[in-house]
Motif scaffolding. Structure first.
Motif, PDB file in Angstrom:
ATOM      1  N   ARG A  44       0.766  -1.158   0.121  1.00  0.00           N
ATOM      2  CA  ARG A  44      -0.192   0.135   0.002  1.00  0.00           C
ATOM      3  C   ARG A  44       0.935   1.092   0.227  1.00  0.00           C
ATOM      4  NH1 ARG A  44      -5.288  -0.816  -0.163  1.00  0.00           N
ATOM      5  NH2 ARG A  44      -5.304   1.312  -0.281  1.00  0.00           N
ATOM      6  N   VAL A  45       0.403   2.084  -0.830  1.00  0.00           N
ATOM      7  CA  VAL A  45       1.554   3.350  -1.000  1.00  0.00           C
ATOM      8  C   VAL A  45       0.362   4.618  -0.579  1.00  0.00           C
ATOM      9  CG1 VAL A  45       2.984   2.491  -2.390  1.00  0.00           C
ATOM     10  CG2 VAL A  45       0.923   3.075  -3.387  1.00  0.00           C
ATOM     11  N   ALA A  46       0.836   5.845  -0.378  1.00  0.00           N
ATOM     12  CA  ALA A  46       0.279   7.038   0.068  1.00  0.00           C
ATOM     13  C   ALA A  46       1.178   8.335  -0.720  1.00  0.00           C
ATOM     14  CB  ALA A  46       0.023   7.209   1.348  1.00  0.00           C
ATOM     15  N   PHE A  47       0.641   9.144  -1.006  1.00  0.00           N
ATOM     16  CA  PHE A  47       1.158  10.233  -1.616  1.00  0.00           C
ATOM     17  C   PHE A  47       2.147  10.927  -0.339  1.00  0.00           C
ATOM     18  CE2 PHE A  47       2.262  14.627  -3.251  1.00  0.00           C
ATOM     19  CZ  PHE A  47       2.365  14.573  -4.561  1.00  0.00           C
ATOM     20  N   PRO A  48       3.506  10.931  -0.907  1.00  0.00           N
ATOM     21  CA  PRO A  48       4.345  11.158   0.209  1.00  0.00           C
ATOM     22  C   PRO A  48       4.286  12.484   1.057  1.00  0.00           C
ATOM     23  CG  PRO A  48       5.297  11.558  -1.854  1.00  0.00           C
ATOM     24  CD  PRO A  48       4.135  10.906  -1.873  1.00  0.00           C
ATOM     25  N   VAL A  49       4.355  12.354   2.215  1.00  0.00           N
ATOM     26  CA  VAL A  49       4.656  13.718   3.127  1.00  0.00           C
ATOM     27  C   VAL A  49       5.789  13.617   3.870  1.00  0.00           C
ATOM     28  CG1 VAL A  49       2.059  13.895   3.444  1.00  0.00           C
ATOM     29  CG2 VAL A  49       3.334  12.336   5.163  1.00  0.00           C
ATOM     30  N   ASN A  50       6.673  12.651   3.643  1.00  0.00           N
ATOM     31  CA  ASN A  50       7.896  12.595   4.188  1.00  0.00           C
ATOM     32  C   ASN A  50       8.918  11.718   3.296  1.00  0.00           C
ATOM     33  OD1 ASN A  50       7.999   9.640   4.902  1.00  0.00           O
ATOM     34  ND2 ASN A  50       6.558  10.484   6.573  1.00  0.00           N
ATOM     35  N   ASN A  51      10.159  11.766   3.644  1.00  0.00           N
ATOM     36  CA  ASN A  51      11.140  10.894   2.625  1.00  0.00           C
ATOM     37  C   ASN A  51      11.020   9.555   2.611  1.00  0.00           C
ATOM     38  OD1 ASN A  51      13.399  11.842   0.697  1.00  0.00           O
ATOM     39  ND2 ASN A  51      14.667  10.795   2.032  1.00  0.00           N
ATOM     40  N   VAL A  52      10.413   9.020   3.637  1.00  0.00           N
ATOM     41  CA  VAL A  52      10.270   7.754   3.722  1.00  0.00           C
ATOM     42  C   VAL A  52       9.243   7.054   2.787  1.00  0.00           C
ATOM     43  CG1 VAL A  52       9.833   5.701   5.375  1.00  0.00           C
ATOM     44  CG2 VAL A  52      11.260   7.521   6.123  1.00  0.00           C
ATOM     45  N   GLN A  53       8.236   7.961   2.691  1.00  0.00           N
ATOM     46  CA  GLN A  53       7.196   7.450   1.735  1.00  0.00           C
ATOM     47  C   GLN A  53       7.253   7.586   0.401  1.00  0.00           C
ATOM     48  OE1 GLN A  53       4.080   9.856   3.865  1.00  0.00           O
ATOM     49  NE2 GLN A  53       3.075   8.060   4.405  1.00  0.00           N
ATOM     50  N   LYS A  54       8.517   7.819  -0.045  1.00  0.00           N
ATOM     51  CA  LYS A  54       8.613   7.651  -1.695  1.00  0.00           C
ATOM     52  C   LYS A  54       8.827   6.227  -1.969  1.00  0.00           C
ATOM     53  CE  LYS A  54      11.453  11.940  -1.493  1.00  0.00           C
ATOM     54  NZ  LYS A  54      12.808  12.510  -1.783  1.00  0.00           N
ATOM     55  N   CYS A  55       8.454   6.030  -3.227  1.00  0.00           N
ATOM     56  CA  CYS A  55       8.454   4.777  -3.599  1.00  0.00           C
ATOM     57  C   CYS A  55       9.609   4.062  -4.196  1.00  0.00           C
ATOM     58  CB  CYS A  55       7.525   4.386  -4.863  1.00  0.00           C
ATOM     59  SG  CYS A  55       5.707   4.834  -4.114  1.00  0.00           S
ATOM     60  N   GLY A  56      10.628   4.918  -4.391  1.00  0.00           N
ATOM     61  CA  GLY A  56      11.981   4.271  -4.694  1.00  0.00           C
ATOM     62  C   GLY A  56      12.961   5.521  -5.222  1.00  0.00           C
ATOM     63  N   ASN A  57      13.984   5.068  -5.371  1.00  0.00           N
ATOM     64  CA  ASN A  57      15.190   6.401  -5.655  1.00  0.00           C
ATOM     65  C   ASN A  57      16.253   5.808  -6.647  1.00  0.00           C
ATOM     66  OD1 ASN A  57      14.550   6.110  -2.669  1.00  0.00           O
ATOM     67  ND2 ASN A  57      14.976   8.300  -2.899  1.00  0.00           N
ATOM     68  N   VAL A  58      16.556   6.971  -7.664  1.00  0.00           N
ATOM     69  CA  VAL A  58      17.628   6.720  -8.395  1.00  0.00           C
ATOM     70  C   VAL A  58      18.955   7.489  -8.064  1.00  0.00           C
ATOM     71  CG1 VAL A  58      18.167   7.156 -10.905  1.00  0.00           C
ATOM     72  CG2 VAL A  58      15.912   6.092 -10.316  1.00  0.00           C
ATOM     73  N   ILE A  59      20.031   7.168  -8.268  1.00  0.00           N
ATOM     74  CA  ILE A  59      21.473   7.772  -8.070  1.00  0.00           C
ATOM     75  C   ILE A  59      22.122   7.768  -9.346  1.00  0.00           C
ATOM     76  CG2 ILE A  59      23.479   7.923  -6.787  1.00  0.00           C
ATOM     77  CD1 ILE A  59      21.132   8.237  -4.973  1.00  0.00           C
ATOM     78  N   SER A  60      22.573   9.036  -9.927  1.00  0.00           N
ATOM     79  CA  SER A  60      23.410   8.950 -11.068  1.00  0.00           C
ATOM     80  C   SER A  60      24.606   9.723 -10.925  1.00  0.00           C
ATOM     81  CB  SER A  60      22.474   9.900 -11.974  1.00  0.00           C
ATOM     82  OG  SER A  60      22.410  11.351 -11.669  1.00  0.00           O
ATOM     83  N   GLN A  61      25.430   9.442 -11.882  1.00  0.00           N
ATOM     84  CA  GLN A  61      26.705  10.192 -11.731  1.00  0.00           C
ATOM     85  C   GLN A  61      27.216  10.412 -13.040  1.00  0.00           C
ATOM     86  OE1 GLN A  61      30.636   7.854 -11.099  1.00  0.00           O
ATOM     87  NE2 GLN A  61      30.657   8.862  -9.304  1.00  0.00           N
ATOM     88  N   ALA A  62      27.682  11.755 -13.286  1.00  0.00           N
ATOM     89  CA  ALA A  62      28.065  12.254 -14.782  1.00  0.00           C
ATOM     90  C   ALA A  62      29.081  13.402 -14.421  1.00  0.00           C
ATOM     91  CB  ALA A  62      26.638  12.764 -15.383  1.00  0.00           C
ATOM     92  N   ARG A  63      29.648  13.756 -15.664  1.00  0.00           N
ATOM     93  CA  ARG A  63      30.671  14.979 -15.486  1.00  0.00           C
ATOM     94  C   ARG A  63      30.043  16.333 -15.235  1.00  0.00           C
ATOM     95  NH1 ARG A  63      35.849  14.015 -16.765  1.00  0.00           N
ATOM     96  NH2 ARG A  63      36.395  11.763 -16.494  1.00  0.00           N
ATOM     97  N   SER A  64      28.744  16.386 -15.352  1.00  0.00           N
ATOM     98  CA  SER A  64      28.155  17.820 -15.207  1.00  0.00           C
ATOM     99  C   SER A  64      26.979  17.865 -14.309  1.00  0.00           C
ATOM    100  CB  SER A  64      27.836  18.418 -16.540  1.00  0.00           C
ATOM    101  OG  SER A  64      26.855  18.069 -17.054  1.00  0.00           O
ATOM    102  N   ARG A  65      26.595  18.687 -13.610  1.00  0.00           N
ATOM    103  CA  ARG A  65      25.402  18.502 -12.763  1.00  0.00           C
ATOM    104  C   ARG A  65      24.119  18.394 -13.763  1.00  0.00           C
ATOM    105  NH1 ARG A  65      23.209  23.251  -8.407  1.00  0.00           N
ATOM    106  NH2 ARG A  65      21.217  22.277  -8.206  1.00  0.00           N
ATOM    107  N   ALA A  66      24.022  19.156 -14.890  1.00  0.00           N
ATOM    108  CA  ALA A  66      23.064  18.988 -15.877  1.00  0.00           C
ATOM    109  C   ALA A  66      22.676  17.481 -16.159  1.00  0.00           C
ATOM    110  CB  ALA A  66      23.296  19.983 -16.902  1.00  0.00           C
TER     111      ALA A  66
END
Length: 214
Positions: A44-66
């Motif tokens: 069961r999921v809910a619209f997040p009101v805190n960081n824990v209620q997110k459904c998943g995360n992505v981490i990236s790494q590149a030569r520029s912020r953009a």
């Protein structure tokens, strides 16, 4: 030390997850280093009101912020969450229940799409709820809204309306047009604006369930 890392998350409107797709595509996005799903089928999921209620995360790494931010955002958008049809929690969210208004007039959770033109909103309001209702509903179509491609509004993850419709098609098979056994109008569009592609897909799935049974 010459690289930049970015993190983005994907979220959900309230309900029970039926299926999560796109995790592989997210992981294969250039510059993406890791994908962390937190919620999967059956949760069961809910619209997040805190960081824990997110459904998943992505981490990236590149030569520029953009590049790093673009990669993380693209990967997060690749993950699609399909909710179980008929769920009362999703229905309540789409009726506007449980929203909180702040002292500045802002509302939480906010609508997925805001700031649409008066013409687009008027076209949606002028539609019938259902334009065609042949049973069984083997195919589903969505009544078109002219000029939608000119709208600049994006959802919480930066997904524009054409992309949201493509996500609905990918999840449900519903297409734009008037040819389906079931042709949905105003109710579908108002749900899409309120809750994004998830709400649109949920309306399609729920309408089919109501007509065809499980």
């Amino acid at each position: 030390w010459d690289c930049v890392s970015a993190e983005r998350a994907w979220i959900s409107i309230p309900g029970k997850i039926a299926r999560v797709t796109g995790l592989g595509a997210a992981a294969r996005t250039p510059f993406v280093k890791d994908v962390f799903p937190r919620s999967l089928a059956g949760d069961r999921v809910a619209f997040p009101v805190n960081n824990v209620q997110k459904c998943g995360n992505v981490i990236s790494q590149a030569r520029s912020r953009a590049e790093a931010e673009s990669a993380a955002e693209s990967a997060a958008r690749a993950v699609l969450i399909r909710l179980e049809p008929g769920d009362p929690g999703t229905a309540a969210f789409l009726r506007g229940e449980g929203r909180i208004q702040g002292p500045d007039g802002s509302v939480w959770p906010p609508a997925a799409y805001d700031g649409l033109s008066a013409m687009t909103l008027a076209l949606i309001e002028s539609m019938p709820e259902v334009l065609k209702d042949s049973r069984p509903a083997r195919t589903v179509s969505l009544a078109p809204v002219q000029g939608l491609e000119r709208e600049a509004a994006v959802d919480w993850l930066g997904r524009d309306l054409p992309a949201a419709l493509e996500a609905v098609r990918e999840l449900t098979g519903a297409t734009l047009g008037l040819d389906g056994d079931l042709v949905l109008g105003r109710g579908f569009w108002k749900a899409l604006l309120a809750g994004g592609y998830q709400a649109g897909a949920w309306v399609v799935d729920t309408a089919v369930l109501e007509r065809n049974g499980p």
